[in-house]
Enzyme design. Structure first.
Site, short mmCIF file in Angstrom:
data_model
loop_
_atom_site.label_atom_id
_atom_site.label_comp_id
_atom_site.label_asym_id
_atom_site.label_seq_id
_atom_site.Cartn_x
_atom_site.Cartn_y
_atom_site.Cartn_z
N ASP A 46 -10.64 3.95 -1.42
CA ASP A 46 -11.26 2.94 -0.54
C ASP A 46 -12.78 2.89 -0.70
OD1 ASP A 46 -8.69 2.80 0.31
OD2 ASP A 46 -9.16 2.95 2.44
N ASP B 73 0.82 -1.21 0.00
CA ASP B 73 0.00 0.00 0.00
C ASP B 73 0.86 1.27 0.00
OD1 ASP B 73 -1.98 1.87 0.31
OD2 ASP B 73 -2.71 1.11 2.24
C1 GAL Z 1 -5.60 2.25 2.65
C2 GAL Z 1 -6.02 1.09 1.78
C3 GAL Z 1 -7.03 0.29 2.55
C4 GAL Z 1 -6.42 -0.21 3.84
C5 GAL Z 1 -5.85 0.96 4.63
C6 GAL Z 1 -5.07 0.50 5.84
O1 GAL Z 1 -4.65 3.01 2.00
O2 GAL Z 1 -6.55 1.57 0.58
O3 GAL Z 1 -7.50 -0.79 1.76
O4 GAL Z 1 -5.41 -1.13 3.54
O5 GAL Z 1 -5.01 1.75 3.84
O6 GAL Z 1 -4.49 1.54 6.54
#
Ligand code: GAL
Length: 662
Positions: free
Chosen positions: A473, A410
């Protein structure tokens, strides 16, 4: 002044119309308190627009009414003695001031009396003159005033109900909460005889540990056999787990047999030893949409165990993935998550909520499942935990040693070190980790998470990704789920075996992104749409709710093998949108056997709509005969030529069918 007068004149005209009505009592919409009614965006102000400006439609200002925002629904309980509802409706002029506002606003005003449509404005756009509503309410018990997004998303949908009022004789109408639709089950339970499920093709790299679990529905005990397994692999006939290592590249056609007291089933399984893995979209569970940072070892084990206990595993569900918050944080002395963040050799340390990572992955593997983990290329993850910046090789090595089979990588914290975010900058960390994983001696699915930046679908495969998030998200609302899902229309050329567009994880069951969970806010029909669409899109399917808390409805939704087969089809095509008109969308996906999976989606939130598809739109010959099967109900609808009338598709619902050549 002139504007004010317009409102007053209309008011006078409407009042005149009521002379002679029974008691003539009036409940104005602006007299109610809407603070407990949830609407698509913003807050309702008495006699003002949603942005707190004077209510204005097509240049005319109205002194009374309410400004709302799609989607919204006001429910009034009547005592059957109400007489009439009158109002003027339209898009508020205030959105013209926003770039694109005038173009993108589109709403539909709907009035329902005891579920029957009494008024429908049709699609109204910015600048259109107000439309007048005047409906008879005699005998009506429940009045619903609906502001719909006209099926195209809620952006800029500032909607005014002006001079709006209910004339009544008996009790004053009461503002009530909209009713939540009840879950309903469409899919029959699997029969007692064996039926082989799961992917029909599986890829692994030569020399790496091989793990694939054969799956089938039907009574237990069940015994599996496989003819034609490549050298180096062995099958445990009871669990169906195939393990070992294959040295040589090659395509192996095996025949799987599943036998129980009720009979035997057979199916081909192609094993492809080569460079490509994830030849069908990954299916599993991820901790984020449910637990967020409240995830811990116990919760992961519970979902893994429930994957088996509920029988989900028998339908091909495989991965158990830990998302953010399993690591430690620099600069904090919190006894659970505090320092040190790495050991003396630089290997990353889990926090106290994950006391034994190897023990956890062993537990998951013993169940016949696979394990996934999360980190990012930056100095920290999204939630501020230690991440892989300048430790990429060590982290990948550690994940492989722990026994992980899936890595979500990520971007988040990488922004602090990424430079200008040119295409090169966007690709660099993924290319680096992709290269490392390729050499790590274990098949680890590489899931890119950087929200679709730099059109990742065009290069995600080249940097070593098996899937890549295409958007930000998801959350458990129609606008989020449908905005993302139906927004994938142009991405079909980029999906294929071993490389998938990822529109984010599922929002069914209980979600919450933290310690407190709630039921998904999607209606049951929206959930049928969600799963149908994700299957048509060949998207990775990652359940985002605690499996041990899953209710009957959600379990049913996730265990329809004919629906999952659409997702897992070996051809790996992503559906294309073939029709988008009159709030009906039709998406079609070519399947390996020459059949077509087709979703007919009703974009209207409140009204059932009949959809139809003609063969021409689907690229079929006019006179071709097709056997049409309803996949959610697992029922043949009949043999059709030229076109299919879908009948009533429920609001925000879907008819998912498969058209088999005759
Ligand atoms: C976001 C991601 C989510 C989750 C989250 C955790 O950037 O898109 O799916 O993983 O971080 O902090």
């Amino acid at each position: 002044m002139i504007r004010k007068i317009t409102g007053l004149c209309i008011l006078a005209a409407l009042s005149a119309a009521f002379v002679g009505s029974a008691q003539g009592r009036t409940a104005w919409l602006d007299e109610y308190d809407y603070s407990s009614v949830s609407i698509g965006w913003g807050t309702i102000h008495k006699n003002r627009s949603i942005e707190n400006n004077p209510l204005t439609i097509a240049g005319k200002v109205y002194e009374r009414g309410i400004g709302t925002h799609a989607m919204s629904e006001f429910v009034f309980r009547l005592d059957s003695q109400a007489e009439r509802f009158t109002a003027l409706v339209g898009v508020d002029d205030e959105i013209a001031a926003s770039p694109n506002g005038r173009v993108r606003a589109s709403v539909e005003f709907i009035v329902l009396g005891d579920g029957k449509e009494l008024f429908n404005s049709g699609v109204m756009k910015s600048g259109m003159s107000a439309k007048a509503i005047d409906v008879n309410l005699r005998g009506v018990k429940q009045l619903r005033l609906i502001t719909s997004d006209a099926g195209d998303g809620i952006d800029y949908d500032h909607a005014d109900w002006v001079m709006a009022r209910i004339e009544y004789a008996g009790e004053r109408p009461e503002l009530a909460q909209p009713l939540r639709a009840k879950p309903y089950i469409l899919t029959p339970k699997p029969g007692p005889e064996p039926r082989i499920t799961g992917p029909k093709v599986f890829g692994a790299r030569p020399g790496n540990p091989f793990l694939f679990t054969l799956t089938a529905t039907g009574d237990r005990p069940m015994r599996f056999a496989v003819a034609g397994l490549p050298d180096g692999l062995t099958l445990d006939p009871e669990s169906g787990q195939i393990t070992g290592t294959v040295k040589n590249q090659g395509h192996y056609k095996t025949i799987v047999t599943a036998t129980n007291a009720k009979g035997t089933a057979q199916r081909e399984l192609r094993i492809v030893i080569g460079d490509a893995i994830a030849l069908t979209p990954p299916m599993g569970w991820n901790s984020w949409n449910c637990w967020g940072c409240a995830v811990d070892d116990q919760k992961v084990r519970q979902s893994a165990k429930a994957m088996v206990d509920t029988g989900l595993i028998n339908h091909g569900w495989t991965y158990i993935n830990i998302d953010d918050c399993w690591m430690r944080k620099r600069g904090t002395d919190d006894p659970v998550i505090g320092e040190p963040v790495r050991d003396e050799n630089g290997f990353i340390l889990p926090n106290a909520k994950f006391p034994d990572m190897k023990g956890l992955t062993d537990y998951i593997h013993d169940l016949g499942l696979k394990a996934g983990i999360y980190i990012g290329p930056g100095p920290t993850t999204c939630q501020g935990y230690e991440a892989s910046w300048q430790h990429e090789q060590l982290d990948a090595q550690q994940f492989a040693e722990w026994g992980f089979d899936y890595l979500k990588y990520d971007w988040c914290g990488y922004s602090s070190v990424s430079g200008n975010q040119t295409l090169e900058d966007l690709q660099r960390p993924y290319r680096l980790m992709g290269g490392i994983l390729r050499q790590i001696g274990r098949d680890i699915v590489f899931s890119l998470c950087q929200y679709g930046w730099g059109e990742v679908w065009k290069w995600g495969k080249e940097v070593g990704g098996q899937c890549w998030r295409t958007t930000g998200d998801i959350t458990d609302s129609w606008s989020s789920m449908a905005g993302i899902g139906f927004g994938q229309a142009d991405l079909y050329p980029y999906a294929g075996p071993g490389h998938w567009n990822d529109p984010d994880m599922l929002v069914v069951g209980k979600v919450g992104w933290g310690p407190n969970l709630r039921d998904s806010r999607l209606t049951p029909d929206e959930q049928y749409t969600h799963i149908s669409l994700w299957c048509l899109l060949s998207a990775p399917l990652l359940i985002g709710c605690p499996i041990e808390q899953m209710d009957e409805f959600t379990l049913n939704l996730l265990t329809n093998d004919e629906v999952l087969e659409v997702n897992q089809d070996p051809l790996g095509k992503q559906a294309r949108r073939v029709k988008d008109a009159d709030q009906i969308q039709v998406w079609a996906k070519e399947m390996e056997d020459g059949s077509l999976a087709v979703g007919i989606f009703n974009m209207n939130a409140y009204l059932a709509k009949s959809g139809s598809i003609d063969w021409q739109t689907l690229g079929l010959q006019h006179n071709e005969q097709r056997r049409v099967r309803d996949l959610w109900r697992q029922k043949d609808l009949g043999i059709y030529t030229a076109r299919l009338e879908a009948g009533d598709v429920p609001p925000h619902g879907v008819l998912l069918v498969r058209l088999f050549p005759q």
